[in-house]
Design an enzyme around this catalytic site. Structure first.
Site, short mmCIF file in Angstrom:
data_model
loop_
_atom_site.label_atom_id
_atom_site.label_comp_id
_atom_site.label_asym_id
_atom_site.label_seq_id
_atom_site.Cartn_x
_atom_site.Cartn_y
_atom_site.Cartn_z
N PRO A 88 0.85 -1.19 0.00
CG PRO A 88 -0.37 -1.35 1.99
CD PRO A 88 0.69 -2.02 1.21
N GLY A 92 3.66 3.65 5.21
CA GLY A 92 4.76 3.35 6.12
C GLY A 92 5.42 2.01 5.85
N GLY A 94 7.39 1.41 3.26
CA GLY A 94 8.64 1.57 2.52
C GLY A 94 8.52 1.32 1.03
CB SER A 95 5.76 1.56 -1.43
OG SER A 95 5.39 2.90 -1.38
CB SER A 96 9.36 5.62 -2.24
OG SER A 96 9.83 5.89 -0.96
CB ALA A 97 12.90 2.34 0.38
CB ALA A 98 10.32 -1.70 -1.94
CG ASP A 139 11.51 2.84 4.79
OD1 ASP A 139 11.61 2.51 5.98
OD2 ASP A 139 10.60 3.57 4.36
#
Ligand code: MEV
Length: 308
Positions: A88, A92, A94-98, A139
């Site tokens: 989602p 929180g 960590g989608s942008s880091a992933a 992240d």
């Protein structure tokens, strides 16, 4: 075509308190960002966000990592990048880091150059700076290396731990967005206002992390669940929770969880629970009945990697 995946993350213990030098414990989980690259013309397409054109606010992350790759390695032929995320957004996890980690890994793999995870981390961390002001690197570290991460005042340590045998984690998306910066600011101002009481709460949060590490080493799921609840209580005391977050924690307990808490900034985002696997069918039924968006996950111990 070259494809890579990188995991998202949760914070098991210590968010907010970490801002004042206390320890925190993060965990990479089995929800992934998938990125594939192939020769093209720098078309970037996300299944969730659509085309990420030059005027999109998301484009700078990609521009930065492509520039970094070119300066560290060699010129890259124009590629197309396809992104599909199970995480989602802005919750929180960590989608942008992933995304940054999986994209860097996929491009370097496509180029056929030799690289280490540390090099992926460095490039992705630079790219992450375009999305988050002064990112802690947590992240990016979890997306790159996976597993359990103990961190304190900017130093990270990957810990060789396992979740207690026979347990899983539940992640419930509150579907409530919030500004991390705003919650952090409010929590800090309550901390200043509380004086000695604030100090005591932060010391208790530190003890919780120590006790949680002990419980993880002893395979003690009950204690771990209890500590999650106490950690949630302290976050509540500092003003980081909200009615919906508390309600989800209660729903998790009713569904058979051993404990639950907010993960990350709070006042929305995701809520996590620890549960014995035999309770999973009942939990699925109850959480579905209450219309929650939820995921059963386990730790990801590998971090970023190539996939077919
Ligand atoms: C947010 O994911 C975690 C916080 O502790 C903020 C931070 O550490 O920067 C709330």
């Amino acid at each position: 075509m070259n494809c890579s995946i990188a995991p998202g993350k949760i914070l098991l213990f210590g968010e907010h308190f970490v801002v004042k030098g206390k320890p925190a414990l993060g965990l990479a989980v089995s929800m992934y960002v998938h990125v594939c690259v192939e020769p093209g013309s720098w078309v970037i397409y996300s299944r969730q966000l659509g085309f990420i054109n030059h005027d999109s606010k998301h484009r700078s992350l990609f521009n930065t990592l492509i520039e970094k790759i070119i300066s560290e390695y060699s010129s890259v032929q124009p590629l197309n990048i396809y992104i599909d995320s199970e995480l989602p957004i802005a919750s929180g996890m960590g989608s942008s880091a992933a995304v940054a980690v999986a994209t860097t890994h996929a491009i370097l793999s496509f180029m056929g150059v030799e690289f280490t995870k540390e090099e992926v981390w460095k490039i992705a961390h630079e790219a992450e700076k375009t999305v988050h002001y002064k990112p802690s690197g947590v992240d990016t570290t979890l997306a790159t290396y996976g597993g359990f991460l103990y961190y304190r005042q900017g130093s990270f340590e990957k810990l060789d731990l396992k979740l207690p045998e026979g347990t899983s984690l539940i992640i419930v998306n509150s579907r409530v967005g919030r500004s991390t910066g705003e919650v952090v600011k409010d929590v800090l101002s309550r901390y200043e206002h509380l004086g000695e009481i604030g100090e005591l709460i932060y010391s208790a949060a530190e003890k919780i992390v120590e006790k949680a590490l002990d419980a993880l080493r002893k395979n003690d799921a009950e204690t771990l669940g209890e500590l999650m609840l106490v950690n949630h209580g302290l976050l509540w005391a500092m003003g980081a929770s909200s009615e919906i977050c508390d309600k989800i924690v209660y729903d998790l307990l009713k569904a058979g969880a051993l404990g639950g808490k907010i993960s990350g900034a709070g006042r929305g985002g995701v809520i996590i629970g620890l549960i014995n696997n035999q309770e999973l069918p009942r939990a699925r039924e109850l959480l579905s009945m209450k219309n929650h968006e939820f995921y059963f996950v386990h730790p990801d111990y590998q971090g970023v990697r190539s996939v077919e």
